[in-house]
Motif scaffolding. Structure first.
Motif, PDB file in Angstrom:
ATOM      1  N   ALA A 111       0.829  -1.207   0.000  1.00 42.56           N
ATOM      2  CA  ALA A 111       0.000   0.000   0.000  1.00 42.56           C
ATOM      3  C   ALA A 111       0.864   1.257   0.000  1.00 42.56           C
ATOM      4  CB  ALA A 111      -0.938   0.007   1.206  1.00 42.56           C
TER       5      ALA A 111
ATOM      6  N   SER B 128       0.730   3.987  -2.744  1.00 43.96           N
ATOM      7  CA  SER B 128       0.327   5.341  -2.333  1.00 43.96           C
ATOM      8  C   SER B 128       1.222   6.372  -3.000  1.00 43.96           C
ATOM      9  CB  SER B 128       0.465   5.517  -0.825  1.00 43.96           C
ATOM     10  OG  SER B 128      -0.326   4.606  -0.140  1.00 43.96           O
TER      11      SER B 128
ATOM     12  N   ARG C 289     -11.398   2.625  -4.432  1.00 42.38           N
ATOM     13  CA  ARG C 289     -12.149   3.175  -3.310  1.00 42.38           C
ATOM     14  C   ARG C 289     -13.642   2.940  -3.471  1.00 42.38           C
ATOM     15  NH1 ARG C 289      -9.482   8.681  -1.345  1.00 42.38           N
ATOM     16  NH2 ARG C 289     -11.651   9.022  -0.825  1.00 42.38           N
TER      17      ARG C 289
ATOM     18  N   TYR D 143      -5.793  -0.038   0.103  1.00 48.45           N
ATOM     19  CA  TYR D 143      -5.214   0.991   0.970  1.00 48.45           C
ATOM     20  C   TYR D 143      -4.220   1.867   0.237  1.00 48.45           C
ATOM     21  CZ  TYR D 143      -8.007  -0.523   4.708  1.00 48.45           C
ATOM     22  OH  TYR D 143      -9.105  -0.767   5.461  1.00 48.45           O
TER      23      TYR D 143
ATOM     24  N   TYR E 162      -6.332   4.662  -0.974  1.00 46.73           N
ATOM     25  CA  TYR E 162      -6.580   5.670   0.073  1.00 46.73           C
ATOM     26  C   TYR E 162      -5.303   6.435   0.407  1.00 46.73           C
ATOM     27  CZ  TYR E 162     -11.322   4.120   0.901  1.00 46.73           C
ATOM     28  OH  TYR E 162     -12.640   3.855   0.747  1.00 46.73           O
TER      29      TYR E 162
ATOM     30  N   LEU F 131      -4.582   4.727   8.578  1.00 42.76           N
ATOM     31  CA  LEU F 131      -4.808   3.721   7.544  1.00 42.76           C
ATOM     32  C   LEU F 131      -4.213   2.378   7.953  1.00 42.76           C
ATOM     33  CD1 LEU F 131      -4.252   5.579   4.130  1.00 42.76           C
ATOM     34  CD2 LEU F 131      -6.385   4.831   5.174  1.00 42.76           C
TER      35      LEU F 131
ATOM     36  N   GLN G  48      -6.597   0.747  10.177  1.00 40.14           N
ATOM     37  CA  GLN G  48      -7.717   0.272   9.356  1.00 40.14           C
ATOM     38  C   GLN G  48      -7.326  -0.988   8.600  1.00 40.14           C
ATOM     39  OE1 GLN G  48     -10.300   1.495  10.081  1.00 40.14           O
ATOM     40  NE2 GLN G  48      -9.994   3.626  10.643  1.00 40.14           N
ATOM     41  N   LEU G  49      -6.079  -0.993   8.122  1.00 45.46           N
ATOM     42  CA  LEU G  49      -5.622  -2.148   7.342  1.00 45.46           C
ATOM     43  C   LEU G  49      -5.544  -3.390   8.228  1.00 45.46           C
ATOM     44  CD1 LEU G  49      -2.822  -1.962   4.676  1.00 45.46           C
ATOM     45  CD2 LEU G  49      -3.101  -3.975   6.068  1.00 45.46           C
TER      46      LEU G  49
END
Lengths: 242, 219, 274
Positions: free
Chosen positions: A33, A37, A63, A101, A104, A154, A157-158
């Motif tokens: 991720a 990103s 997303r 992710y 995001y 994040l 969250q991951l």
């Protein structure tokens, strides 16, 4: 209540083997991720509308569709489309988590880069740095300080989202807890309680680590964060980026 | 396109839409719970004494730091059998998602309330408005207006998280797809591509709307 | 063949003798707003030129164009006989410069900013050595030796390990000057370098610049409101208004007997403002 503690001892080893998979999913997913990103985040700042558009479409796509659906797609559909069977569904899980992710995170990278004052870019031009040097030596190190807190959110969250692999039968922590219940329903309370606590501990450790990193990064930029604030959890107002 | 079967797709589509109704129902009721309960949490955080606020803070943090799926298992297999009344899986799922996102919404409301200018509080005091009037007539309308886009985003995120309910056999859309594919040992691509597209079609315009709202409300 | 050689010879000669900076009908517009209006002027090698004028008169834009932070709308800027804003395509025509060409040209130019713009992710020494190491390809040790010489020149030898945020504005600006000089530019652009400083810190920075002016032959373009400093350092002053040069002369002449009414008004305003 007495049997809670005996089953506690029984359940623990199995749950710990599940934690291993949870950690692998979280760590590998996070690395993938992070890379994506930066890739998508930098693409979104490109001057070429093609490059910008491509990143936009990928980000919106991952997303916009649910992570659960992506997970199913990567585990069940991708091998048929590509003819390429990943020998372990864990890889499919990592890819789904990383892409989702990463999408995001791209917004985090974009925001972080935008937060670096224009004057810093100008100074790098005046020193005749190449576009890549500007980013690598000056802009990204400064942007990182802004990015760490949202990246920390994040990451948690991951970690939480990694539990979705239960739905495709990957044997992570949640899966092992469910397996314990299936074998012996009386151990359900212990198994699920412990799994909740283990997730909390992991999340808390990740959060603490990220806060420490944030403090370190900001101190290096001459903007120390009060210690008290660093000990508090990151104030996240957005739920799981699923 | 040898791997795509039109007939299966046509057969799947209405079935998935049927499951999607459950998805929407769970989203709607879960979000409603998340929005009201979140406000309650934020209100307590703002007004209750320290010995209530602090433990509540811990509980909310615990919920935020643990995955909905683990909470779902706990609620369904540990709490539900002890309730003494029959509660179906969908209800458990709605409550778990609702509570989970309430903890996030509480933070949003909190930020919104803190964002209301101090002068408004002073004006409320100067007019000696009763507490209830002050909160519901003056403070909250302003606070919620500012954070509407963030609340909306959490609705979208909850919407995308509904498929976790398939873990306790709620037949939302993804569960429908999964059952269909395991019955046939085939049509994975059709099932999960269509499900993904339905999600995209539903969530993308909504998130665009939220972004627009965000711009219009000027944050 | 013979004529070609002569032509090349002539061009080298003009390079050696000609202006180091030459603006040829340079226009800069932001949308409807014209900041520079067909501006012509040139600067000789080693010359120090001060640009004055009310804010919005275009003087800072000139420095930013020279530093390639902005692009010209029309016209051509020449630096040491070569086009800065443009490059020659295969047919010899002038086309907008690409990044590789700009990097070639930027080597000759350094800039010091009003707000210093030091890098907060590096200590003082690394602020100065970073570009020499990565852009000029110096070894870390070479770059450090030079950086220390420059720190001594600006009077901050004891600060090499300090973080920029721990320095006063004046000290930060002196580091920024050292950082620009470390790239060995032929042309140094000074953009209101003392405007952001507390009054008591201005003198230190100015003294450093006076030193540099008297001990080197770097060409300098200076935008400043400090008339004493302009008088000490520069040989020529250009008065700008609405994107045009309305008066120029030696600082002695222009400050003591300005001919244009707008120059008189501007100088009065600056003196009263102090």
């Amino acid at each position: 209540m007495g049997d809670f503690f005996t089953t506690f001892a029984d359940a623990l080893p199995q749950l710990l083997s599940g934690i291993r998979i949870t950690l692998i999913l979280t760590a590998s997913g996070a690395v993938l991720a992070l890379v994506l990103s930066f890739l998508f985040g930098l693409m979104s700042r490109s001057r070429s509308i093609m490059v910008r558009g491509t990143s936009r479409v990928i980000v919106e796509f991952f997303r916009g569709t649910s992570l659960v659906v992506q997970l199913f797609w990567f585990v069940y559909a991708m091998p048929i489309v590509t003819g390429f069977q990943l020998d372990d569904p864990v890889y499919a899980g990592i890819i789904a988590l990383g892409l989702n992710y990463g999408a995001y995170g791209a917004e985090v990278v974009r925001g972080g880069l935008n937060a670096v004052p224009q004057a810093q870019w100008e100074a790098t031009i005046a020193l005749n740095m190449t576009p890549l040097q500007r980013l690598r030596l000056v802009i990204v190190p400064q942007a990182m300080a802004e990015m760490i807190p949202p990246f920390g959110n994040l990451l948690i969250q991951l970690l939480k989202a990694s539990s979705l692999v239960v739905l495709v039968g990957i044997a992570d922590l949640s899966f092992e807890a469910e397996k314990i219940r299936l074998t012996n329903a009386t151990e359900a309370t212990a198994a699920f309680s412990i799994s909740l606590v283990l997730y909390f501990v992991l999340a808390w450790l990740l959060n603490t680590g990220m806060r420490a990193w944030e403090g370190h990064a900001k101190a290096k930029l001459g903007r120390p964060v009060p210690r008290k604030r660093l000990l508090q959890p990151v104030r996240a107002d957005q739920g799981g980026a699923v | 396109m040898s791997w795509w079967n039109n007939q299966a797709a046509l057969e799947l589509f209405p079935l998935l839409l049927e499951g999607f109704r459950i998805t929407l129902l769970a989203t709607l009721l879960g979000s409603l719970l998340a929005l009201t309960l979140g406000l309650v949490f934020a209100f307590i955080d703002r007004t209750a004494p320290e010995y209530i606020r602090r433990p509540l803070g811990w509980v909310l943090q615990f919920i935020r730091f643990t995955p909905p799926i683990a909470q779902l298992f706990f609620a369904y297999y540990v709490i539900r059998p002890n309730l003494g009344i029959g509660v179906d899986a969908l209800t458990v799922g709605i409550v778990v998602l609702g509570v989970h996102y309430a903890t996030y919404n509480a933070e949003i409301y909190r930020a919104g309330i803190e964002g209301v200018p101090k002068g408004q509080w002073e004006a409320v005091t100067a007019l000696s408005l009763p507490q209830g009037r002050a909160w519901f007539g003056v403070i909250l309308p302003q606070a919620i207006r500012r954070v509407l886009p963030s609340l909306g985003n959490n609705v979208i995120i909850l919407f995308k998280e509904v498929p976790v309910l398939s873990a306790i056999a709620v037949t939302e859309m993804v569960r429908v797809g999964k059952e269909y594919t395991s019955d046939h040992f085939a049509f994975y691509i059709e099932a999960f591509t269509i499900a993904g597209l339905i999600y995209l079609v539903a969530s993308y315009p909504t998130s665009l709307l939220m972004r627009k709202l965000e711009v219009r409300l000027g944050n | 063949m013979a004529t070609d050689t002569t032509a090349a010879q002539v061009e080298t000669d003009t390079q050696a003798l000609g202006p180091v900076v030459n603006f040829d009908k340079v226009v800069k517009r932001y949308g409807e707003l014209t900041v520079l209006d067909e501006l012509d002027f040139s600067v000789k090698p080693g010359e120090r030129v001060t640009l004055i004028g009310p804010s919005g008169s275009g003087k800072t834009t000139i420095l930013r164009l020279l530093m390639t932070l902005e692009k010209v709308t029309d016209g051509v800027i020449w630096v040491e006989g070569e086009p800065l804003s443009h490059m020659r395509d295969s047919g010899g025509e002038l086309v907008p410069a690409n990044e590789a060409y700009l990097r070639q040209m930027r080597k000759r130019i350094g800039m010091v900013f009003q707000q210093f713009n030091l890098f907060p992710n590096m200590n003082v020494l690394r602020n100065i050595t970073e570009a020499p190491v990565h852009v000029l390809g110096l070894s870390k040790d070479e770059a450090a030796v030079r950086a220390r010489e420059l720190l001594e020149l600006v009077g901050l030898s004891d600060k090499e390990n300090a973080h920029p945020s721990k320095l006063s504005g004046g000290q930060q600006q002196r580091v920024a000057i050292a950082r620009a000089l470390a790239m060995r530019p032929d042309i140094l652009l000074l953009d209101e370098v003392t405007s952001a400083l507390d009054p008591e810190l201005v003198a230190d920075v100015q003294n450093v610049l006076r030193d540099i002016a008297s001990s080197t032959d770097i060409t300098m373009l200076i935008v400043t409101h400090e008339m004493h400093f302009a008088r000490d350092v520069s040989q020529r002053v250009l008065m700008f208004d609405k994107g045009k040069i309305i008066e120029e002369g030696t600082p002695e002449r222009l400050f003591s007997e300005p001919r244009e009414e707008r120059t008189q008004k501007f100088l009065r305003a600056v003196l009263e403002g102090r």
